[in-house]
Scaffold this motif. Structure first.
Motif, PDB file in Angstrom:
ATOM      1  N   PHE A   1       0.836  -1.209   0.000  1.00 51.95           N
ATOM      2  CA  PHE A   1       0.000   0.000   0.000  1.00 51.95           C
ATOM      3  C   PHE A   1       0.871   1.259   0.000  1.00 51.95           C
ATOM      4  CE2 PHE A   1      -2.138   3.343   2.477  1.00 51.95           C
ATOM      5  CZ  PHE A   1      -3.244   3.564   1.664  1.00 51.95           C
TER       6      PHE A   1
ATOM      7  N   SER B   1      -1.265  -0.981  -6.877  1.00 58.66           N
ATOM      8  CA  SER B   1      -2.711  -0.886  -7.103  1.00 58.66           C
ATOM      9  C   SER B   1      -3.448  -2.007  -6.380  1.00 58.66           C
ATOM     10  CB  SER B   1      -3.014  -0.948  -8.601  1.00 58.66           C
ATOM     11  OG  SER B   1      -2.746  -2.256  -9.089  1.00 58.66           O
ATOM     12  N   TYR B   2      -4.724  -1.757  -6.109  1.00 60.95           N
ATOM     13  CA  TYR B   2      -5.540  -2.772  -5.444  1.00 60.95           C
ATOM     14  C   TYR B   2      -5.679  -4.002  -6.338  1.00 60.95           C
ATOM     15  CZ  TYR B   2      -6.779   0.466  -1.724  1.00 60.95           C
ATOM     16  OH  TYR B   2      -6.718   1.309  -0.652  1.00 60.95           O
ATOM     17  N   SER B   3      -5.754  -3.813  -7.628  1.00 61.30           N
ATOM     18  CA  SER B   3      -5.868  -4.965  -8.532  1.00 61.30           C
ATOM     19  C   SER B   3      -4.619  -5.840  -8.447  1.00 61.30           C
ATOM     20  CB  SER B   3      -6.119  -4.504  -9.971  1.00 61.30           C
ATOM     21  OG  SER B   3      -5.058  -3.705 -10.432  1.00 61.30           O
TER      22      SER B   3
ATOM     23  N   ILE C   1      -2.697  -6.050  -5.721  1.00 60.00           N
ATOM     24  CA  ILE C   1      -2.764  -6.680  -4.394  1.00 60.00           C
ATOM     25  C   ILE C   1      -3.673  -7.905  -4.445  1.00 60.00           C
ATOM     26  CG2 ILE C   1      -3.553  -6.373  -1.999  1.00 60.00           C
ATOM     27  CD1 ILE C   1      -2.541  -3.467  -2.168  1.00 60.00           C
TER      28      ILE C   1
ATOM     29  N   GLU D   1     -11.211  -6.485  -5.602  1.00 61.80           N
ATOM     30  CA  GLU D   1     -10.546  -5.277  -5.101  1.00 61.80           C
ATOM     31  C   GLU D   1     -11.198  -4.809  -3.805  1.00 61.80           C
ATOM     32  OE1 GLU D   1      -9.785  -2.056  -7.803  1.00 61.80           O
ATOM     33  OE2 GLU D   1      -9.192  -3.440  -9.409  1.00 61.80           O
TER      34      GLU D   1
ATOM     35  N   ALA E   1      -9.508  -6.493  -1.040  1.00 58.34           N
ATOM     36  CA  ALA E   1      -8.179  -5.891  -0.848  1.00 58.34           C
ATOM     37  C   ALA E   1      -8.303  -4.561  -0.111  1.00 58.34           C
ATOM     38  CB  ALA E   1      -7.491  -5.696  -2.197  1.00 58.34           C
ATOM     39  N   ARG E   2      -9.262  -3.742  -0.500  1.00 56.38           N
ATOM     40  CA  ARG E   2      -9.472  -2.448   0.170  1.00 56.38           C
ATOM     41  C   ARG E   2      -9.831  -2.649   1.647  1.00 56.38           C
ATOM     42  NH1 ARG E   2      -9.893   1.527  -3.871  1.00 56.38           N
ATOM     43  NH2 ARG E   2     -10.627   0.685  -5.841  1.00 56.38           N
TER      44      ARG E   2
ATOM     45  N   VAL F   1      -6.687  -3.612   3.570  1.00 56.72           N
ATOM     46  CA  VAL F   1      -5.837  -2.438   3.777  1.00 56.72           C
ATOM     47  C   VAL F   1      -6.435  -1.567   4.880  1.00 56.72           C
ATOM     48  CG1 VAL F   1      -5.043  -0.266   2.737  1.00 56.72           C
ATOM     49  CG2 VAL F   1      -4.810  -2.417   1.471  1.00 56.72           C
TER      50      VAL F   1
END
Length: 187
Positions: A139, A144-146, A148, A157, A160-161, A164
């Motif tokens: 992060f 990028s979230y994609s 991750i 995503e 993932a968000r 984070v």
């Protein structure tokens, strides 16, 4: 490799050999960083001197322990000081009237405060679970979230968000619960 305390004690005792050794071991790395970030040789010298002074003053007032190598710690202090200089120069406005310059002691005090904040952050960052630690490193590197999602094999995503967010919340909770946190708030 010498104990970081050796270098700190050499600094406060103004030991010429120790200071020379510090320069030989660390200055070129700082010069490289400053040069790669819009600075000149003279800027690197300035930052290096400020960092040594800051370390000596801080260690003399309240001895502390360096948990990494002295060179790595000094480099981090120099990086933080140089970033502060760059941020200050962004805010400089040329006017036709005279502005009184800030006292260097205030600048050193703020640098020490920033360094202590960084140390508190780094301490708790390392205490995060292995998974959270990896996610937060990605992060902070602005992955990028994609990406991750691919690295951790998450479903989306959104997952993932959420991870984070939870890891950031855990880090914040750990830091805020430390008694040192209140002392390190903005003056």
């Amino acid at each position: 490799m010498k104990n970081p305390g050796y270098f700190l004690k050499g600094l406060i005792n103004n030991n010429e050999n120790t200071v020379k050794e510090i320069y030989e071991n660390s200055f070129n790395q700082v010069l490289g960083f400053v040069s790669n970030n819009r600075g000149q040789y003279v800027d690197a010298e300035d930052i290096f001197q400020k960092a040594l002074l800051q370390l000596a003053v801080r260690y003399k007032r309240e001895p502390f322990e360096i948990k990494t190598s002295f060179e790595a710690y000094l480099f981090t202090v120099c990086k933080n000081l140089w970033r502060r200089e760059l941020n200050k120069s962004k805010r400089v406005v040329t006017n036709d009237y005279i502005i009184e310059l800030k006292d260097d002691n205030d600048d050193i005090a703020l640098s020490v405060l920033e360094q202590k904040r960084w140390e508190l952050f780094a301490e708790y960052f390392e205490r995060l679970s292995g998974n959270c630690n990896k996610i937060m490193k990605l992060f902070f590197k602005r992955v990028s979230y994609s990406e991750i999602v691919k690295i951790f094999d998450y479903n989306s995503e959104t997952v993932a968000r959420q991870r984070v967010f939870k890891c950031k919340a855990k880090l914040k909770e750990l830091i805020i619960s430390d008694e040192r946190f209140k002392d390190l708030l903005e003056l």
